[in-house]
Enzyme design. Structure first.
Site, PDB file in Angstrom:
ATOM      1  CG  HIS A   1     -16.987  17.997 -11.971  1.00  0.00           C
ATOM      2  ND1 HIS A   1     -15.587  17.621 -12.404  1.00  0.00           N
ATOM      3  CD2 HIS A   1     -17.010  19.437 -12.771  1.00  0.00           C
ATOM      4  CE1 HIS A   1     -16.037  17.871 -14.076  1.00  0.00           C
ATOM      5  NE2 HIS A   1     -16.769  19.156 -14.241  1.00  0.00           N
TER       6      HIS A   1
ATOM      7  CG  ASP B   1     -17.144  13.999 -22.147  1.00  0.00           C
ATOM      8  OD1 ASP B   1     -18.016  14.494 -22.714  1.00  0.00           O
ATOM      9  OD2 ASP B   1     -16.191  14.129 -21.583  1.00  0.00           O
TER      10      ASP B   1
ATOM     11  NE  ARG C   1     -19.519  20.080 -26.118  1.00  0.00           N
ATOM     12  CZ  ARG C   1     -19.921  20.237 -24.381  1.00  0.00           C
ATOM     13  NH1 ARG C   1     -19.286  18.814 -23.990  1.00  0.00           N
ATOM     14  NH2 ARG C   1     -19.431  20.610 -23.806  1.00  0.00           N
TER      15      ARG C   1
ATOM     16  CB  SER D   1     -19.759  17.135 -21.189  1.00  0.00           C
ATOM     17  OG  SER D   1     -18.422  16.358 -20.630  1.00  0.00           O
TER      18      SER D   1
ATOM     19  CE  LYS E   1     -16.326  14.498 -18.565  1.00  0.00           C
ATOM     20  NZ  LYS E   1     -15.559  15.129 -18.888  1.00  0.00           N
TER      21      LYS E   1
HETATM   22  N1  URA Z   1     -15.929  19.605 -17.900  1.00  0.00           N
HETATM   23  C1  URA Z   1     -16.462  18.908 -19.213  1.00  0.00           C
HETATM   24  O1  URA Z   1     -15.938  18.041 -18.411  1.00  0.00           O
HETATM   25  N2  URA Z   1     -17.022  18.742 -19.814  1.00  0.00           N
HETATM   26  C2  URA Z   1     -17.855  20.240 -20.373  1.00  0.00           C
HETATM   27  O2  URA Z   1     -18.758  20.140 -21.125  1.00  0.00           O
HETATM   28  C3  URA Z   1     -17.819  21.190 -19.821  1.00  0.00           C
HETATM   29  C4  URA Z   1     -16.674  21.135 -19.037  1.00  0.00           C
END
Ligand code: URA
Length: 425
Positions: free
Chosen positions: A82, A161, A168, A183, A187
């Site tokens: 990621h 999220d 946000r 966040s 995931k």
């Molecule tokens: N990517 C995400 O999935 N969440 C965040 O808060 C920032 C970047």
């Protein structure tokens, strides 16, 4: 529990209890806690922070808000990466098939871009016929057959999220380490990968502008992963300038294909190889950088790419869309290109139509920026530095305003000044 009480606790810089965290995330997901209350809590967290235990509980509560996937039925091990997001960061595209060509499965649940950072799904949607949404059964079949899949995350994965991230985004509470770490990791843990490599970006084009804050984000996420039984490592990589020479959806697909054909810009190849090495090592496969360069050079990674794109309805041999209008930016004097700012280039590309201003906006497949000169290279007056692409030429003026001051040609600088920093481990 009561939402007002939870907000007051964090407003007054106290720790949230486990019970408060579990309750507020669950109640927000169910619509019992209102958006305006969650906005206030997010701002209180933004201003006053959370400690590692609060972050771990917050992450667990977001995971518990939805389903958890499992790849246990696959015959292969899984590994994922990621990136925290940047400008020209198309690495997932060459990386997933490269890693898959070594027999490890890569389930890449990806997102769309918002703001100046591009989204992997928007990029792949530039390929004629390619579909982002597939069923879980299709995903498992592609992972078994091809080994790599890049698709949209289902709505059942960490729904808390999904709601909170959108909130946000419109309340200026995105760039906050506890909220970003929870966040991303909620995931990734819910997705069920066995191993995870985090590419934490640092510099003007990234959420984290300083190395210190990027290290803090990286270590917070690595701890969350390890606590959840996911083998997790992080690299810190430079996002002070754009990655590669192409920024924009179809443009980034084109550059990824160059890498998969054994060419492409050095920085994109180096980062792809570094991340592939870490992902395979975590999955228990010993590879050298030479092995990885070999799979890019001899067509094994390209073969996996073509099969991966075809499996989701895309035509890997189709011509990519191009924008109808172009504008060249040229050097005004002789000198060395010492500065090419990631944020300026990212915002300009976004304004050209590569990104969206609101969630529901479309993106232009062909829009973006092609860079002709790398920082550190010598140029002469009149030489092309960049080409801007868009279908809507009235956007050139705005884009040029954002580029203004984002690049510098210095008459007296030595060659090499301003070149990209190496990957920091
Ligand atoms: N990517 C995400 O999935 N969440 C965040 O808060 C920032 C970047």
């Amino acid at each position: 529990f009561d939402a007002v009480d939870v907000i007051r606790t964090k407003r007054d810089r106290e720790r949230l209890s486990e019970g408060q965290i579990d309750w507020v995330i669950d109640a927000y997901t169910r619509g019992v806690v209102a958006d305006e209350q969650m906005s206030a809590l997010a701002m209180a967290i933004f201003l006053n922070g959370m400690d590692r235990e609060e972050i771990a509980r917050w992450t667990a509560a977001m995971i518990a808000s939805g389903e958890r996937m499992s790849f246990d039925s696959l015959s292969k091990r899984t590994t994922d990466k990621h990136s925290t997001g940047g400008v020209g960061d198309k690495i997932t595209l060459p990386l997933a098939p490269l890693v898959a060509s070594f027999g490890v499965a890569v389930p890449q649940l990806s997102g769309r871009g918002l703001g100046h950072t591009g989204g992997t799904l928007d990029k792949l949607e530039a390929i004629p016929g390619w579909q982002a949404s597939i069923s879980n059964e299709q995903m498992m079949r592609i992972l078994e057959d091809v080994g790599a899949v890049i698709c949209a995350a289902g709505s059942g994965l960490a729904p808390a999220d999904k709601k909170l991230y959108a909130l946000r985004d419109i309340t200026s509470t995105v760039d906050c380490i506890p909220l970003i770490a929870s966040s991303i990791m909620s995931k990734k843990i819910a997705e069920g990968t066995g191993a995870l490599v985090l590419d934490v970006k640092v510099g003007s084009g990234a959420f984290m502008k300083t190395e210190e804050s990027a290290r803090e984000l990286a270590s917070t996420m690595v701890d969350l992963g390890k606590d959840a039984g996911v083998k997790t490592v992080a690299l810190l990589t430079d996002m002070s300038r754009p990655l590669g020479r192409k920024i924009g959806n179809a443009l980034e697909v084109a550059e990824s294909v160059e890498v998969l054909a054994g060419g492409g810009p050095r920085d994109v190849v180096d980062l792809t190889v570094a991340l592939a090495r870490e992902m395979l090592t975590l999955a228990g496969v010993d590879v050298t950088d030479d092995d990885l360069h070999g799979a890019l050079a001899d067509g094994r990674a390209m073969d996996a790419w073509k099969r991966m794109i075809s499996a989701q309805g895309g035509d890997p041999d189709a011509e990519l869309p191009t924008a109808s209008e172009r504008h060249d930016v040229v050097a005004e004097s002789d000198g060395v290109l010492t500065e090419l700012d990631a944020l300026s280039v990212g915002v300009a590309s976004w304004r050209l139509g590569a990104g969206r201003a609101r969630k529901e906006d479309p993106v232009q497949a062909g829009a973006g920026i092609e860079i002709h000169v790398d920082p550190g290279e010598r140029v002469t007056a009149g030489q092309k530095l960049m080409t801007l692409h868009t279908d809507t030429p009235d956007r050139f003026e705005r884009a040029l305003e954002f580029l203004e001051g984002g690049y510098t040609v210095s008459p007296d600088a030595a060659e090499g000044t301003g070149a990209r920093g190496d990957v920091v481990l």
